[in-house]
Write a protein that holds these residues in place. Structure first.
Motif, mmCIF file in Angstrom:
data_model
loop_
_atom_site.group_PDB
_atom_site.id
_atom_site.type_symbol
_atom_site.label_atom_id
_atom_site.label_comp_id
_atom_site.label_asym_id
_atom_site.label_seq_id
_atom_site.Cartn_x
_atom_site.Cartn_y
_atom_site.Cartn_z
ATOM 1 N N ALA A 24 0.827 -1.194 0.000
ATOM 2 C CA ALA A 24 0.000 0.000 0.000
ATOM 3 C C ALA A 24 0.858 1.239 0.000
ATOM 4 C CB ALA A 24 -0.918 -0.001 1.220
ATOM 5 N N GLY A 25 0.236 2.345 -0.228
ATOM 6 C CA GLY A 25 0.937 3.606 -0.162
ATOM 7 C C GLY A 25 0.186 4.636 -0.942
ATOM 8 N N GLU A 62 -3.574 -0.453 -2.500
ATOM 9 C CA GLU A 62 -4.009 0.330 -1.332
ATOM 10 C C GLU A 62 -5.525 0.304 -1.212
ATOM 11 O OE1 GLU A 62 -4.105 4.843 0.493
ATOM 12 O OE2 GLU A 62 -3.002 4.453 -1.349
ATOM 13 N N ASP A 99 5.007 -1.623 -6.996
ATOM 14 C CA ASP A 99 5.267 -0.671 -5.925
ATOM 15 C C ASP A 99 4.750 0.706 -6.328
ATOM 16 O OD1 ASP A 99 6.526 -2.576 -4.377
ATOM 17 O OD2 ASP A 99 8.532 -2.075 -5.118
ATOM 18 N N TRP A 100 4.374 1.491 -5.329
ATOM 19 C CA TRP A 100 3.817 2.817 -5.597
ATOM 20 C C TRP A 100 4.737 3.647 -6.483
ATOM 21 C CZ3 TRP A 100 -0.747 5.195 -4.907
ATOM 22 C CH2 TRP A 100 -0.780 6.578 -5.093
ATOM 23 N N LEU A 169 3.932 8.023 5.321
ATOM 24 C CA LEU A 169 4.350 7.192 4.204
ATOM 25 C C LEU A 169 5.532 7.830 3.495
ATOM 26 C CD1 LEU A 169 0.908 6.207 2.702
ATOM 27 C CD2 LEU A 169 2.571 4.641 3.689
ATOM 28 N N ASN A 191 4.564 1.447 3.896
ATOM 29 C CA ASN A 191 3.184 1.159 3.519
ATOM 30 C C ASN A 191 2.270 1.356 4.722
ATOM 31 O OD1 ASN A 191 3.120 -1.491 5.009
ATOM 32 N ND2 ASN A 191 4.701 -1.977 3.497
#
Length: 304
Positions: A24-25, A62, A99-100, A169, A191
């Motif tokens: 998440a992020g 997320e 990944d974000w 974050l 995250n």
């Protein structure tokens, strides 16, 4: 890592939210532009996805925006994209979980067709990619230990309190708030799961993130020993920080953007329609952007 979008979206079980938030992020800082770029845009993405009957969207996992449950994608932005692309004649939505920080670079490298993550529309991001019309309004909240022992309510309360450690974050918009407010005792986490764990273990007094994400996380982890403050709009130097997110496209995909925005307008035209599409995931009329808020204003940093 692609998964076919299914029509069924069941309520998220508490045990599964932990895994879903590992990547998440809602990070809202600057994007690493080392890879990808406008060169990947061909301008024919709309024709391609219509011909193939499939659109691939990049997500960062997320909740409640876009995540996976039992290997299948779900969430508010996924529901919105399901509706929009069905109306554009594209019935199959697949996801790529990354990944974000890889979302915009991956988009520009052609690894997926757009980003479905409710990403905040920020000037530095607009330099690297194009955004839809605003889709989701954000407010901020703090996750604290049960009982809120420090009595924290917003970012200003963190500034004024003694000996408060704030978790944010890495690269998140809240990290930018903390920096602009001169908060020195800040811990970055990768995250949302790590942020909650940091507060629960007493390694930080508060974790700042979008209110809807923190409430979803707390609701699905009732034994974590944390609670979430009321939502607030951050204020820096007397200026309210307007937070609005949208879908991200390559800059060359103007035909796709125009077609998308036309269908998006059918969802955002009324609170009832908006909640009908996204309400299952906790989005309410408060998350509907005002009609006079534009992507151009957000990209120029003149909104608010």
């Amino acid at each position: 890592m692609n998964a076919r979008l299914t029509k069924s979206r069941t309520a998220l079980a508490g045990a599964s939210i932990l895994g879903m938030l590992l990547l998440a992020g809602c990070g809202d800082g600057q994007i690493d532009s080392a890879e990808g770029g406008e060169g990947a845009a061909t301008g024919d993405t709309l024709a391609k996805i219509k011909d193939e009957g499939t659109v691939t969207v990049g997500i960062a996992g997320e909740a409640p925006y876009s995540f996976q449950e039992g290997g299948e994608p779900t969430g508010g932005t996924i529901a919105m994209h399901e509706e929009i692309f069905k109306n554009l004649g594209v019935d199959n939505v697949e996801v790529a979980l990354v990944d974000w920080d890889a979302l915009i670079p991956g988009l520009n490298a052609g690894r997926f067709d757009l980003v479905s993550a409710g990403m905040s529309i920020l000037p530095e991001r607009c330099e690297q990619a194009a955004f839809s019309d605003p889709e989701i309004m954000y407010t901020t909240a703090l996750m604290v230990k049960e009982g809120n022992p420090k009595g924290l309510t917003d970012m200003d309360s963190v500034v004024k309190a003694d000996d408060v450690k704030l978790a944010v974050l890495s690269g998140g918009i809240e990290a930018g708030y903390a920096d602009k407010l001169g908060i020195d005792n800040v811990q970055s986490v990768g995250n949302a799961q790590d942020g909650m764990d940091t507060v629960a273990a007493g390694r930080a007094d508060a974790f700042a993130m979008t209110a809807i994400s923190l409430n979803w996380l707390a609701d699905n982890n009732p034994d974590a020993g944390v609670e979430v403050t009321d939502a607030f709009v951050a204020n820096i130097d007397g200026q309210e920080q307007i937070g609005a997110g949208g879908t991200v496209f390559r800059k060359g995909d103007t035909e796709l953007i125009d077609a998308y925005n036309q269908e998006l307008g059918k969802i955002t035209e009324s609170p009832e329609t908006y909640v009908d599409v996204l309400g299952e995931f906790g989005f309410t009329e408060e998350n509907l952007p005002p009609k006079d808020l534009t992507t151009e204003q957000l990209c120029a940093g003149t909104a608010g």
